[in-house]
Design an enzyme around this catalytic site. Structure first.
Site, PDB file in Angstrom:
ATOM      1  NE  ARG A 133      -4.254  -1.443  -0.031  1.00  0.00           N
ATOM      2  CZ  ARG A 133      -4.408  -2.413  -0.923  1.00  0.00           C
ATOM      3  NH1 ARG A 133      -3.443  -2.655  -1.801  1.00  0.00           N
ATOM      4  NH2 ARG A 133      -5.501  -3.147  -0.939  1.00  0.00           N
ATOM      5  CD  GLU A 136      -2.776   3.667  -5.458  1.00  0.00           C
ATOM      6  OE1 GLU A 136      -3.814   3.232  -5.983  1.00  0.00           O
ATOM      7  OE2 GLU A 136      -1.894   2.928  -5.012  1.00  0.00           O
ATOM      8  CG  HIS A 157      -2.927  -0.255  -7.483  1.00  0.00           C
ATOM      9  ND1 HIS A 157      -3.242   0.394  -6.316  1.00  0.00           N
ATOM     10  CD2 HIS A 157      -2.933  -1.579  -7.172  1.00  0.00           C
ATOM     11  CE1 HIS A 157      -3.441  -0.494  -5.351  1.00  0.00           C
ATOM     12  NE2 HIS A 157      -3.248  -1.695  -5.846  1.00  0.00           N
TER      13      HIS A 157
END
Length: 314
Positions: A234, A263, A281
Site C-alpha cells: 500500500r 492514488e 497499480h
C-alpha cells in the site's frame, strides 16, 4: 437480496452475481462518493466494494441502522474499510486472499527487473528517438542474479516473491516479519534494519495503521547507495516525502512503485525521476485474476446469504 457492485467487474463475475442476487451495478470506474457510501449501507443488503471505497467509521456513524449486512471486499487488502466499525454496525466483512498472490508477486519481479536494469528509462530513450546505438558502458544497471533481497512482510505474497527471487534468480533471501514464519525457501528472518540493507528491498506488508510509514526516513537511511526499493503493498507504507529525498540525494539508486500515498496522484518529483519505475497499480491486473477475485467475493456473499460460514472472513 439486493447487491451493490461498486465498479464494473469482468463479465463472468457480473453474470454470476445477477444469477444469484438482485444486482445494482455502478457504471463509474471511480470510487464511491461520500453520499454513495452512505446510500450503499442504507439501500442494499450486500455490498461488493473495491479499493478506494472508503467505508470509514464516520460513514457507519451516519447510518446507525444500515440495511446492509455484509461487505465482500474485492481484493486482499481492506484498509479502506474500518472493520471494527463495520462489525459494530452489524456487518460481516470478507476479502479475497489467495487469488491475488501470484499476480502481485509477478508485478514485484517486474518492478525489480525494470528498475534494476533501467528498462523504463531505456524505453523512454528509444521512444523519443534519442538512442545513439549500443556501446559498452551504455545504461549500466544492477545485476539482479545472486544479489541479496530483503522482503518486508512474509505473508502469502512475500513468500511468493521469495520463491521467485530464490529459485528464479539465485538470490539470497532475508526477510522481516512481525511474527516468526516459515518462508518456504532458504531464508533468514532478520530485524527490519538488516532487511533494509539488502541490495533489493521489497515491501509486501498489509496496509493499515500498524504499517503506516513503516518505511520512513530512518529506515531508508539504512539502505545502500546501489540498492533499489520496490513497493507492491500500500502506498502509505512508505513515507513518500522521505523516499523522494533519498532518491534526490542519491542515497538509494532507484525505486519501483505500483502504489502511492494519494492514488491516483503521483508527486511530480517522482514522475520526473528517471531512476524510478512507476506503474498504475497493476498488481492484480490480469483478466483471469480479476475474475477469480470477483468470484471469490461472490462465494462469500452466497455463503452469507445461505447462512453458512464465510470462506474468507476478516
Amino acid at each position: 437480496m439486493r447487491l451493490l457492485i461498486t465498479r464494473p467487474l469482468p463479465d463472468p463475475v457480473m453474470e454470476a452475481a445477477r444469477a444469484r442476487f438482485e444486482v445494482t451495478a455502478r457504471a463509474s470506474t471511480a470510487p464511491l462518493s461520500p453520499a454513495e457510501l452512505r446510500a450503499a449501507l442504507a439501500e442494499h443488503d450486500l455490498v461488493l466494494p473495491t479499493l478506494g471505497d472508503l467505508f470509514r467509521a464516520d460513514v457507519f456513524a451516519d447510518v446507525p441502522k444500515p440495511r446492509a449486512r455484509m461487505l465482500a471486499n474485492f481484493g486482499v487488502g481492506y484498509n479502506h474499510i474500518d472493520v471494527a466499525a463495520a462489525r459494530a454496525a452489524g456487518l460481516e466483512v470478507s476479502n479475497t486472499p489467495g487469488a491475488v498472490t501470484d499476480a502481485t508477486a509477478d508485478i514485484a519481479l517486474t518492478l525489480i527487473l525494470m528498475t534494476a536494469r533501467r528498462a523504463g528509462e531505456g524505453e523512454r530513450l528509444v521512444r523519443r528517438g534519442a538512442w545513439e546505438g549500443w556501446h559498452p558502458t551504455q545504461m549500466l544497471g544492477l545485476h539482479v542474479t545472486g544479489k541479496r533481497v530483503g522482503i518486508i512482510g512474509m505473508g502469502r505474497i512475500g513468500r511468493a516473491i521469495a520463491r521467485r527471487c530464490h529459485f528464479g534468480f539465485g538470490m539470497e533471501v532475508v526477510f522481516h516479519n512481525r511474527s516468526t514464519v516459515d518462508p518456504g525457501v532458504p531464508a533468514r528472518q532478520v530485524p527490519l534494519a538488516e532487511a533494509m540493507a539488502a541490495d533489493v528491498v521489497v515491501i509486501a506488508v498489509p496496509g493499515g495503521p500498524a504499517t503506516y510509514h513503516l518505511i520512513d526516513a530512518a529506515a531508508l537511511r539504512v539502505m545502500q547507495p546501489h540498492a533499489i526499493l520496490v513497493n507492491i503493498s500500500r502506498g502509505d507504507v512508505i513515507d513518500e516525502a522521505a523516499l523522494i529525498a533519498a532518491l534526490a540525494e542519491g542515497r538509494i539508486a532507484g525505486a519501483g512503485l505500483d502504489v502511492y500515498e494519494q492514488e491516483p496522484l503521483v508527486p511530480v518529483a517522482l514522475r520526473e525521476m528517471e531512476a524510478v519505475t512507476l506503474l498504475p497499480h497493476l498488481g492484480t491486473a490480469a483478466l483471469e485474476v480479476r475474475t477469480a477475485m470477483g468470484l471469490m467475493a461472490l462465494d462469500n456473499l452466497v455463503a452469507f446469504a445461505e447462512g453458512r460460514p464465510l470462506p474468507n472472513p476478516v
